[in-house]
Design a protein around this motif. Structure first.
Motif, PDB file in Angstrom:
ATOM      1  N   PHE A   1       0.841  -1.193   0.000  1.00 40.02           N
ATOM      2  CA  PHE A   1       0.000   0.000   0.000  1.00 40.02           C
ATOM      3  C   PHE A   1       0.878   1.245   0.000  1.00 40.02           C
ATOM      4  CE2 PHE A   1      -2.859  -3.129   1.920  1.00 40.02           C
ATOM      5  CZ  PHE A   1      -4.014  -2.901   1.189  1.00 40.02           C
ATOM      6  N   PRO A   2       0.324   2.351  -0.433  1.00 41.85           N
ATOM      7  CA  PRO A   2       1.089   3.596  -0.314  1.00 41.85           C
ATOM      8  C   PRO A   2       1.306   3.929   1.155  1.00 41.85           C
ATOM      9  CG  PRO A   2      -1.179   4.041  -0.936  1.00 41.85           C
ATOM     10  CD  PRO A   2      -0.994   2.560  -1.033  1.00 41.85           C
ATOM     11  N   ASP A   3       2.443   4.507   1.472  1.00 44.52           N
ATOM     12  CA  ASP A   3       2.773   4.913   2.847  1.00 44.52           C
ATOM     13  C   ASP A   3       2.807   3.738   3.808  1.00 44.52           C
ATOM     14  OD1 ASP A   3       2.790   7.592   1.974  1.00 44.52           O
ATOM     15  OD2 ASP A   3       0.632   7.729   2.275  1.00 44.52           O
ATOM     16  N   GLY A   4       3.133   2.548   3.309  1.00 49.54           N
ATOM     17  CA  GLY A   4       3.286   1.403   4.202  1.00 49.54           C
ATOM     18  C   GLY A   4       2.115   0.449   4.133  1.00 49.54           C
ATOM     19  N   GLY A   5       2.359  -0.780   4.600  1.00 49.27           N
ATOM     20  CA  GLY A   5       1.332  -1.798   4.588  1.00 49.27           C
ATOM     21  C   GLY A   5       1.489  -2.745   3.429  1.00 49.27           C
ATOM     22  N   HIS A   6       1.082  -3.981   3.648  1.00 49.48           N
ATOM     23  CA  HIS A   6       1.285  -5.018   2.635  1.00 49.48           C
ATOM     24  C   HIS A   6       0.104  -5.970   2.664  1.00 49.48           C
ATOM     25  CE1 HIS A   6       3.455  -7.869   0.080  1.00 49.48           C
ATOM     26  NE2 HIS A   6       3.047  -8.820   0.908  1.00 49.48           N
ATOM     27  N   LEU A   7      -0.294  -6.431   1.464  1.00 55.02           N
ATOM     28  CA  LEU A   7      -1.349  -7.429   1.340  1.00 55.02           C
ATOM     29  C   LEU A   7      -0.849  -8.554   0.446  1.00 55.02           C
ATOM     30  CD1 LEU A   7      -4.324  -8.394   1.675  1.00 55.02           C
ATOM     31  CD2 LEU A   7      -4.833  -7.177  -0.448  1.00 55.02           C
ATOM     32  N   SER A   8      -1.026  -9.751   0.932  1.00 52.46           N
ATOM     33  CA  SER A   8      -0.724 -10.920   0.101  1.00 52.46           C
ATOM     34  C   SER A   8      -1.923 -11.860   0.154  1.00 52.46           C
ATOM     35  CB  SER A   8       0.531 -11.648   0.599  1.00 52.46           C
ATOM     36  OG  SER A   8       0.359 -12.107   1.922  1.00 52.46           O
ATOM     37  N   THR A   9      -2.239 -12.451  -0.998  1.00 48.40           N
ATOM     38  CA  THR A   9      -3.402 -13.334  -1.079  1.00 48.40           C
ATOM     39  C   THR A   9      -3.014 -14.621  -1.792  1.00 48.40           C
ATOM     40  OG1 THR A   9      -4.178 -12.520  -3.229  1.00 48.40           O
ATOM     41  CG2 THR A   9      -4.896 -11.304  -1.274  1.00 48.40           C
ATOM     42  N   LYS A  10      -3.792 -15.634  -1.489  1.00 48.99           N
ATOM     43  CA  LYS A  10      -3.632 -16.905  -2.183  1.00 48.99           C
ATOM     44  C   LYS A  10      -5.027 -17.446  -2.469  1.00 48.99           C
ATOM     45  CE  LYS A  10      -1.578 -21.501  -1.928  1.00 48.99           C
ATOM     46  NZ  LYS A  10      -0.820 -22.467  -1.095  1.00 48.99           N
ATOM     47  N   LEU A  11      -5.320 -17.625  -3.774  1.00 47.84           N
ATOM     48  CA  LEU A  11      -6.629 -18.105  -4.190  1.00 47.84           C
ATOM     49  C   LEU A  11      -6.496 -19.516  -4.731  1.00 47.84           C
ATOM     50  CD1 LEU A  11      -9.647 -17.711  -4.898  1.00 47.84           C
ATOM     51  CD2 LEU A  11      -8.889 -16.770  -7.105  1.00 47.84           C
ATOM     52  N   ASN A  12      -7.333 -20.390  -4.193  1.00 51.09           N
ATOM     53  CA  ASN A  12      -7.412 -21.763  -4.681  1.00 51.09           C
ATOM     54  C   ASN A  12      -8.805 -21.948  -5.279  1.00 51.09           C
ATOM     55  OD1 ASN A  12      -8.195 -24.791  -4.183  1.00 51.09           O
ATOM     56  ND2 ASN A  12      -5.960 -24.720  -4.150  1.00 51.09           N
ATOM     57  N   TYR A  13      -8.833 -22.214  -6.608  1.00 54.53           N
ATOM     58  CA  TYR A  13     -10.119 -22.259  -7.303  1.00 54.53           C
ATOM     59  C   TYR A  13     -10.169 -23.470  -8.223  1.00 54.53           C
ATOM     60  CZ  TYR A  13     -13.743 -21.066 -10.703  1.00 54.53           C
ATOM     61  OH  TYR A  13     -14.829 -21.098 -11.531  1.00 54.53           O
ATOM     62  N   GLU A  14     -11.277 -24.207  -8.132  1.00 59.28           N
ATOM     63  CA  GLU A  14     -11.462 -25.383  -8.976  1.00 59.28           C
ATOM     64  C   GLU A  14     -12.619 -25.099  -9.932  1.00 59.28           C
ATOM     65  OE1 GLU A  14     -12.498 -30.151  -8.593  1.00 59.28           O
ATOM     66  OE2 GLU A  14     -11.718 -29.051  -6.854  1.00 59.28           O
ATOM     67  N   ILE A  15     -12.291 -25.027 -11.222  1.00 61.55           N
ATOM     68  CA  ILE A  15     -13.277 -24.625 -12.218  1.00 61.55           C
ATOM     69  C   ILE A  15     -14.423 -25.626 -12.323  1.00 61.55           C
ATOM     70  CG2 ILE A  15     -13.632 -24.264 -14.691  1.00 61.55           C
ATOM     71  CD1 ILE A  15     -10.939 -22.966 -14.846  1.00 61.55           C
ATOM     72  N   SER A  16     -14.108 -26.910 -12.239  1.00 59.64           N
ATOM     73  CA  SER A  16     -15.146 -27.929 -12.454  1.00 59.64           C
ATOM     74  C   SER A  16     -16.235 -27.867 -11.388  1.00 59.64           C
ATOM     75  CB  SER A  16     -14.515 -29.324 -12.476  1.00 59.64           C
ATOM     76  OG  SER A  16     -13.852 -29.581 -11.243  1.00 59.64           O
ATOM     77  N   SER A  17     -15.875 -27.559 -10.142  1.00 57.00           N
ATOM     78  CA  SER A  17     -16.867 -27.515  -9.058  1.00 57.00           C
ATOM     79  C   SER A  17     -17.244 -26.104  -8.655  1.00 57.00           C
ATOM     80  CB  SER A  17     -16.317 -28.244  -7.826  1.00 57.00           C
ATOM     81  OG  SER A  17     -15.159 -27.567  -7.323  1.00 57.00           O
ATOM     82  N   ASN A  18     -16.435 -25.106  -9.086  1.00 54.03           N
ATOM     83  CA  ASN A  18     -16.620 -23.701  -8.708  1.00 54.03           C
ATOM     84  C   ASN A  18     -16.387 -23.447  -7.219  1.00 54.03           C
ATOM     85  OD1 ASN A  18     -16.922 -22.136 -10.963  1.00 54.03           O
ATOM     86  ND2 ASN A  18     -19.140 -22.327 -11.067  1.00 54.03           N
ATOM     87  N   ASN A  19     -15.693 -24.384  -6.564  1.00 53.56           N
ATOM     88  CA  ASN A  19     -15.301 -24.149  -5.175  1.00 53.56           C
ATOM     89  C   ASN A  19     -14.081 -23.236  -5.131  1.00 53.56           C
ATOM     90  OD1 ASN A  19     -17.299 -25.781  -4.067  1.00 53.56           O
ATOM     91  ND2 ASN A  19     -16.039 -27.632  -4.267  1.00 53.56           N
ATOM     92  N   TYR A  20     -14.031 -22.369  -4.143  1.00 57.80           N
ATOM     93  CA  TYR A  20     -12.888 -21.470  -4.021  1.00 57.80           C
ATOM     94  C   TYR A  20     -12.540 -21.264  -2.549  1.00 57.80           C
ATOM     95  CZ  TYR A  20     -16.272 -17.894  -2.663  1.00 57.80           C
ATOM     96  OH  TYR A  20     -17.248 -17.200  -2.004  1.00 57.80           O
ATOM     97  N   LYS A  21     -11.296 -20.899  -2.317  1.00 62.47           N
ATOM     98  CA  LYS A  21     -10.829 -20.504  -0.995  1.00 62.47           C
ATOM     99  C   LYS A  21      -9.788 -19.418  -1.184  1.00 62.47           C
ATOM    100  CE  LYS A  21      -8.652 -21.975   3.297  1.00 62.47           C
ATOM    101  NZ  LYS A  21      -7.921 -23.042   4.028  1.00 62.47           N
ATOM    102  N   LEU A  22     -10.010 -18.301  -0.519  1.00 65.21           N
ATOM    103  CA  LEU A  22      -9.119 -17.156  -0.635  1.00 65.21           C
ATOM    104  C   LEU A  22      -8.526 -16.848   0.734  1.00 65.21           C
ATOM    105  CD1 LEU A  22      -7.957 -14.716  -2.208  1.00 65.21           C
ATOM    106  CD2 LEU A  22     -10.039 -13.460  -1.576  1.00 65.21           C
ATOM    107  N   ASP A  23      -7.206 -16.900   0.828  1.00 73.97           N
ATOM    108  CA  ASP A  23      -6.488 -16.551   2.059  1.00 73.97           C
ATOM    109  C   ASP A  23      -5.859 -15.175   1.892  1.00 73.97           C
ATOM    110  OD1 ASP A  23      -7.032 -18.998   3.317  1.00 73.97           O
ATOM    111  OD2 ASP A  23      -5.358 -19.956   2.276  1.00 73.97           O
ATOM    112  N   LEU A  24      -6.100 -14.296   2.872  1.00 74.48           N
ATOM    113  CA  LEU A  24      -5.557 -12.944   2.823  1.00 74.48           C
ATOM    114  C   LEU A  24      -4.719 -12.685   4.064  1.00 74.48           C
ATOM    115  CD1 LEU A  24      -8.937 -12.704   2.056  1.00 74.48           C
ATOM    116  CD2 LEU A  24      -8.038 -10.570   1.122  1.00 74.48           C
ATOM    117  N   THR A  25      -3.569 -12.094   3.853  1.00 73.10           N
ATOM    118  CA  THR A  25      -2.722 -11.646   4.950  1.00 73.10           C
ATOM    119  C   THR A  25      -2.468 -10.158   4.766  1.00 73.10           C
ATOM    120  OG1 THR A  25      -1.646 -13.801   5.177  1.00 73.10           O
ATOM    121  CG2 THR A  25      -0.511 -11.898   6.116  1.00 73.10           C
TER     122      THR A  25
END
Length: 743
Positions: free
Chosen positions: A189-213
């Motif tokens: 982010f501007p002036d400090g701060g950080h975001l990291s994400t990890k998305l796990n997505y399966e197209i066949s089932s449309n299930n997803y899981k998103l991890d944010l730090t």
């Protein structure tokens, strides 16, 4: 000949292939730059383009995609590298082995509800209607990377602009079946701060899981958006946490959020830079939040170092009014909250069930709250510190228990306890509140505003115990006040309850140790629209004060333990020249109370109906003169003589002969007496007897008086009051504080 033709053909083919290899890149570059305005409505320029037809790779540098105005840049890119496996095309499969983007910079502009890329979205939407690619083709995307990117976002309506730096995206592979796709995204982010994400997505089932730090994100980025709802001048603090968001794209109600989120050093300022709210740290540990199912399961919530103020300004607007953006006056507010709420998402109707809320552990500590009221004649400011509140297993439908503590100014403290359900009308409740050692001068502005008196000193202990069973409230409130000092009523103020004699009542209600102690019971149906706890308590307390002030001497007698019936009144006969033994006993009790109260001045006021007394005394004068003919009387009649004279009957023959011999006219004895003596003479004798009684009583009181003589007086009320008086003939004892007399 054939061999020559073959050689020539191969040479020509080689030349053509070489020409194609050499010309493919510049031709492609020319076509892209020439046709991009026509194809996408924007200018796309490429610094260098290298197209390897045989290896299936494309490398481009210094790419610029313009805005729709063809002038400024929408996207710039240092380099783009795409590598395709050409042999897979033979198997009807598009396989991109590498897609690398280096140092992309994207400029996003928002104009109300539109963005500077809205035209591209419309273009992509129109392409959706085109024929799909031939069926049976497979697509494979691998090793997608973006590094050193940046995104500049400008919200023109809110005049907000900020930049995401060090943007990184890593996608090992996009899988359309069999395996889940992993997407990694990170930026600063501007002036400090950080975001990291990890998305796990399966197209066949449309299930997803998103991890944010998230770490160290400055909250002031949210300020332009908060101003849609709050009149916030500045916002400080940082946001961080680890959250997981999971669900299925085919069913939005499966959305579930879990993890931990926290805020540090929050500072919210509003009207003229005033601090509305600040805190050192707060965090929440979320077990599961499912918003489309109205389900909220939170393990813990902790707030540390909260500081808040509530202000009532002189214009009667509160700090909350100042903080909130003015609401839509046409908004309709429902009277009740329905058990089910419907919402429409992409054409589907979702039924939101009755909310389920659980908070395992709630804790507020090291906090302070300030109350400022500038609507009073004298502005008031009061702060409670070291506030701590704690609850375990809080829920909307269950039985909850909350305990709270706080320190008051100058050594006081507050303890509160509540056990019950949130539905006050349908669940049993138990509430207690204890306020100890409250310095009363701090609440003086309210006393001045409501009753017209200031409280200059005193300490309060207040203990309240209340229960609610089936909507019926029963409570007791014990009020214990010591050394309460009240100023003279300021009659120039328009006090709401100016009739409440606070100063007199406080003086009267004090016991010999300077304490005021009384209980205020409260009961009623809380479902009744007329029920008001505050009004019941205030009405009871004010009635006690008014009753005490209405009969101040009697209140003093009760508080000193010397009360004996109606001690503030001694009955008399307007025609009696002396007092009886019973009357002297009453006066002795009065004297005991007077000697015990050094802070008061007393008056014993003789009052009777003058006309009735004159009527009776006129006839008495006729009987007295008749009695004198056979008895020698002194200047002041003896009580025995008075009794003998009163014993003469009106129809006594000797008495009637005496009256007739006087030769005065009149229809009855009373008229004949007034015609014989004159009304003024009769009145003079009545008043002379009254004055004589006053002298006897004053002398008696002086003999036993221990307080200064100037603090007591014996008198007869004025003639106009005597003429209008209809009560019992008596001496009425009144009391008044010496301070009131001096002022």
């Amino acid at each position: 000949m054939f061999r020559k033709i073959l050689y020539v053909s191969l040479a020509v083919l080689a030349v053509l292939l070489l020409a194609l290899t050499l010309l493919a890149s510049p031709v492609a570059k020319y076509y892209i730059e020439k046709k991009s305005p026509e194809l996408i409505g924007r200018q796309l320029t490429v610094g260098k383009l290298r197209l390897n037809l045989w290896g299936g790779s494309l490398r481009a540098t210094d790419l610029h995609l313009s805005e729709a105005d063809m002038e400024s840049d929408f996207v710039t890119l240092d380099s783009l590298y795409v590598d395709m496996n050409l042999f897979r095309l033979l198997r009807k499969e598009v396989c991109l082995k590498h897609i690398w983007l280096v140092n992309p910079e994207v400029n996003i502009l928002q104009y109300d509800s539109l963005f500077n890329f809205s035209d591209l979205l419309q273009l992509a939407s129109s392409d959706d209607n085109a024929d799909d690619a031939p069926s049976g083709w497979g697509v494979g995307l691998y090793d997608i990377r973006l590094k050193d990117g940046s995104l500049v976002y400008t919200d023109q309506p809110r005049q907000s602009s900020w930049k995401l730096k060090n943007l990184k995206i890593n996608i090992p592979g996009v899988y359309f079946s069999g395996r889940a796709t992993d997407v990694g995204l990170a930026f600063d982010f501007p002036d400090g701060g950080h975001l990291s994400t990890k998305l796990n997505y399966e197209i066949s089932s449309n299930n997803y899981k998103l991890d944010l730090t998230l770490a160290g994100a400055k909250l002031d980025l949210l300020l332009p958006y908060l101003r849609d709802y709050l009149t916030v001048e500045s916002l400080g603090g940082t946001l961080g946490g680890d959250l997981s968001v999971a669900g299925n794209l085919d069913d939005i109600t499966t959305l579930s959020i879990s993890g931990r989120v926290g805020v540090d050093t929050l500072d919210v300022r509003y009207f003229e830079g005033r601090q509305a709210l600040s805190l050192a740290h707060t965090h929440a540990c979320v077990k599961s939040i499912q918003p489309f199912k109205n389900f909220y399961d939170i393990d813990s919530v902790m707030i540390d170092g909260l500081s808040a103020e509530y202000v009532l300004f002189a214009d009667r607007l509160s700090s909350l009014d100042r903080l909130l953006v003015e609401a839509d006056t046409n908004m309709i507010v429902a009277d009740t909250v329905p058990d089910k709420i419907t919402a429409e998402v992409e054409g589907d109707t979702i039924v939101l069930q009755h909310p389920v809320v659980r908070i395992g552990h709630s804790l507020l500590k090291n906090s302070r709250f300030k109350w400022i009221d500038s609507t009073l004649y004298s502005p008031m400011e009061y702060e409670v510190t070291n506030v701590r509140a704690e609850a375990m297993n809080f829920s909307l439908d269950g039985t909850n228990e909350v305990r709270a503590y706080a320190d008051l100014q100058e050594g006081g403290n507050l303890v509160a306890h509540w056990r019950g359900g949130l539905d006050m009308t349908n669940s049993n409740q138990r509430m207690s509140l204890s306020v100890r050692n409250l310095q009363l001068n701090h609440i003086s502005p309210y006393a001045e505003y409501y009753v017209g008196n200031k409280i200059t000193d005193g300490r309060l202990v207040f203990v309240s115990e209340n229960t609610i069973v089936n909507g019926r409230l029963n409570g007791t409130n014990k009020i214990d006040i010591y050394n309460c000092q009240v100023s003279k009523k300021n009659k120039s103020l328009k006090a709401e309850y100016a009739n409440v004699p606070l100063r007199m009542a406080v003086s009267l209600l004090k016991d010999i140790n300077g304490k005021i102690v009384f209980n205020v019971p409260v009961s009623g149906d809380i479902n009744s629209p007329k029920f008001s706890y505050r009004k019941i308590v205030w009405r009871t307390v004010s009635n006690i004060m008014i009753k005490a002030a209405a009969s101040p001497f009697l209140s003093l007698a009760h508080s000193s333990g010397k009360a004996d019936g109606n001690i503030d009144m001694v009955q008399i006969d307007p025609l009696q020249p002396e007092f009886t033994s019973l009357q002297y006993e009453k006066f002795a009790q009065i004297l005991d109370v007077i000697n015990a109260e050094t802070g008061f001045a007393f008056s014993l006021s003789q009052q009777f109906n003058l006309q009735q007394a004159m009527n009776a005394h006129a006839v008495f004068m006729l009987k007295r003169d008749f009695y004198k003919e056979s008895h020698t009387l002194s200047e002041h009649l003896m009580l025995s003589d008075v009794n003998n004279i009163k014993a003469i009957k009106n129809n006594d023959k000797g008495f009637l002969s005496y009256v007739n011999a006087l030769g005065v006219s009149g229809n009855n004895l009373q008229e004949k007496a007034f015609n014989h003596y004159g009304r003024e003479a009769v009145k003079a004798e009545v008043m002379k007897m009254a004055e004589w009684r006053n002298k006897i009583l004053a002398y008696y009181l002086r003999q036993g008086l221990k307080v200064p003589e100037k603090n007591i007086q014996v008198l007869t009320v004025p003639d106009d009051e005597l003429n209008a008086y209809t009560g019992t003939s008596c001496y009425k004892v009144e009391a008044e504080t010496i301070e009131d007399i001096q002022e």
